[in-house]
Motif scaffolding. Sequence first.
Motif, PDB file in Angstrom:
ATOM      1  N   ALA B  80       0.801  -1.223   0.000  1.00  0.00           N
ATOM      2  CA  ALA B  80       0.000   0.000   0.000  1.00  0.00           C
ATOM      3  C   ALA B  80       0.832   1.271   0.000  1.00  0.00           C
ATOM      4  CB  ALA B  80      -0.937   0.001   1.190  1.00  0.00           C
ATOM      5  N   GLU B  81       2.006   1.214   0.597  1.00  0.00           N
ATOM      6  CA  GLU B  81       2.804   2.433   0.666  1.00  0.00           C
ATOM      7  C   GLU B  81       3.643   2.638  -0.591  1.00  0.00           C
ATOM      8  OE1 GLU B  81       4.895   2.017   4.325  1.00  0.00           O
ATOM      9  OE2 GLU B  81       3.035   1.834   5.404  1.00  0.00           O
ATOM     10  N   ASP B  83       4.086   3.274  -4.434  1.00  0.00           N
ATOM     11  CA  ASP B  83       3.402   3.776  -5.613  1.00  0.00           C
ATOM     12  C   ASP B  83       3.681   2.871  -6.800  1.00  0.00           C
ATOM     13  OD1 ASP B  83       3.588   6.787  -7.555  1.00  0.00           O
ATOM     14  OD2 ASP B  83       1.932   5.437  -7.189  1.00  0.00           O
ATOM     15  N   SER B  84       4.904   2.427  -6.892  1.00  0.00           N
ATOM     16  CA  SER B  84       5.269   1.559  -8.011  1.00  0.00           C
ATOM     17  C   SER B  84       6.212   0.470  -7.524  1.00  0.00           C
ATOM     18  CB  SER B  84       5.957   2.379  -9.093  1.00  0.00           C
ATOM     19  OG  SER B  84       7.184   2.865  -8.595  1.00  0.00           O
ATOM     20  N   LYS B  86       8.854  -0.249  -8.921  1.00  0.00           N
ATOM     21  CA  LYS B  86      10.196   0.180  -9.295  1.00  0.00           C
ATOM     22  C   LYS B  86      11.097   0.371  -8.074  1.00  0.00           C
ATOM     23  CE  LYS B  86      10.603   4.701  -9.944  1.00  0.00           C
ATOM     24  NZ  LYS B  86      10.511   6.020 -10.523  1.00  0.00           N
ATOM     25  N   ASN B  87      10.529   1.005  -7.059  1.00  0.00           N
ATOM     26  CA  ASN B  87      11.330   1.258  -5.879  1.00  0.00           C
ATOM     27  C   ASN B  87      10.733   0.524  -4.690  1.00  0.00           C
ATOM     28  OD1 ASN B  87      12.895   2.235  -3.902  1.00  0.00           O
ATOM     29  ND2 ASN B  87      12.566   4.391  -4.356  1.00  0.00           N
ATOM     30  N   THR B  89      12.025  -0.054  -1.938  1.00  0.00           N
ATOM     31  CA  THR B  89      12.532   0.374  -0.634  1.00  0.00           C
ATOM     32  C   THR B  89      11.666   1.459   0.003  1.00  0.00           C
ATOM     33  OG1 THR B  89      13.978   1.990  -1.617  1.00  0.00           O
ATOM     34  CG2 THR B  89      14.917  -0.174  -1.214  1.00  0.00           C
ATOM     35  N   ASN B  90      10.542   1.799  -0.647  1.00  0.00           N
ATOM     36  CA  ASN B  90       9.678   2.842  -0.094  1.00  0.00           C
ATOM     37  C   ASN B  90       8.997   2.431   1.201  1.00  0.00           C
ATOM     38  OD1 ASN B  90      10.240   4.417  -2.175  1.00  0.00           O
ATOM     39  ND2 ASN B  90       8.181   4.623  -2.954  1.00  0.00           N
ATOM     40  N   ALA B 236      15.056   1.961   6.213  1.00  0.00           N
ATOM     41  CA  ALA B 236      14.456   2.041   4.876  1.00  0.00           C
ATOM     42  C   ALA B 236      15.313   1.353   3.846  1.00  0.00           C
ATOM     43  CB  ALA B 236      14.247   3.493   4.500  1.00  0.00           C
ATOM     44  N   ASP B 237      16.027   0.383   4.272  1.00  0.00           N
ATOM     45  CA  ASP B 237      16.946  -0.276   3.352  1.00  0.00           C
ATOM     46  C   ASP B 237      16.324  -1.555   2.827  1.00  0.00           C
ATOM     47  OD1 ASP B 237      19.097  -0.944   1.951  1.00  0.00           O
ATOM     48  OD2 ASP B 237      20.192  -1.805   3.614  1.00  0.00           O
TER      49      ASP B 237
END
Lengths: 288, 237
Positions: B80-81, B83-84, B86-87, B89-90, B236-237
Amino acid sequence: MDKILELENVTKEYKNFKLDNISFSLEKGYIMGLVGPNGSGKTTTIKLIMNLLSKNSGEIKVFGLDNSLDEKAIKERIGFVYDDNIYPLGLKLSKIALLIAPFYKTWNQELFNQYMKKFQLDPQSSLEKLSKGMKTKFAIVMALSHKPDLIIMDEPTSGLDPIFRRELLEMLQEIIEDGNCSVLFSSHITSDLEKIADYITFMDKGRVVLSDTYVNIVENYRLVKASEEIIKKERNKFLSYRCNSFGGEGLCKNWHSLQNEYPDKIVLEKPTIEDIMYYISKREEVEC
Amino acid sequence: MLKLVKMHFVIMIHSPKSKALLFPLSIFAFFTLISAVLFYIDMIRRDSSIASFNISMFFPLWSIYIFSLMAAANGYSATAENDSKKNSTNDGIMDNILPVGRRSYFFARVLFTLCNSVIIWCLILIPFFITGIILKSMGVLVDTDFFKLLFFTTSVVVVGGVGLSIIYVAWKRGKKVLEGGIILYTILPIASFFIARSDYLGISANGWIIYPAIMAMVVLMLFLWVLNRIQGMDMAD
């Protein structure tokens, strides 16, 4: 002057990447642009400042406080905009604000409403229905609504249209006008930084290559255009250079000596940040 | 800390993934438990010893329910957190940019998982205890061993869940928790049930309360140990 942000010999090591002895500082009331090619370590540096990552060595001070020991007090005064959405997609914008607001003593709901109106965001719309640009706008609203003393933005303008980009830059300038707020701003869009940055920090391959005022950087460097012969002869004076069939050009710091030596044979131009970034990142792969 | 727990619950409830999983799961859980209770009532009238044995066929269904519920509970943090994709690590960045101390964050995560585990615990135990009370009031002989076994099994799942949350926060934030949760919450009830059935740990005597207590103490020690090293973690790693 008050230093609002200080990094001293900060190192973070990964398997395939090392952030190597990063040092720079930002004074109160100024905007610093963090630039560098992809993978240069900008986001890692920002994450280290935010204590999202733990450093291997070095010291990070924000508002004069240690960023890991005084994390709570520091984050109370920071507005953060990440390069991707970090808020839960299933919620309405007003609901997200309602959840986040109690964490900040300085949260100003009126200011939040003002920014929402200014950015044409509907508080009742769901975050998942917004475009990337609108999500960035919302992240900016969230970052500004608790009146931060330091705004840290990681690539905030990358998904925005030119009109809003310009508005955002103007707004950032307005925010720092009172001299109490500072901005650390990483971006690939170097023209944005030229418009607002007082300081520029160049990063490349995990190192800080250059950190100085924008004025000093632009004044200290020149883009030298000359014949291939001159460029090759004076190669040691260039940070890096490139040649083609029409001649060559390179970035030079000690350009006064070249100007004296070849007054009519070279053309000197003030480099843009993009020029400096390009030549600095190409130092090890000289083209000719 | 409570603000953070509340925030996690609101996000979980509103997460599209949780929503998608929780509603069919609730229906599934309801029918599974009701049919298990009815089955138990039916069997206990005939033979109480085989009643508890036959009820074991419902354990795989409970396991599926438990792991799915935990997957839903933790699923929001994995999807849920972001957006994509792609990343990846969000995950958790929103929590970690908030002015919240690391210890508060850690306690909030533990409390959040504990609350989820207790909800599961209640969901499993309540129908059986209600059935037990009703049967007792009707004068039917109730197999107490079965309830001890049930208590043991669910306790192991709940305490294991808290243990998982500690390991989760301390080491691999977000990345492996879903897979870890699925494996743990599937294996724990099945394994604990078979341990209980074989009576290897003396469940029918005092093991039904001693072993969950030992497990809780181990989790508490793990908890205190993690607390010492929490300051230097990559969040956040």
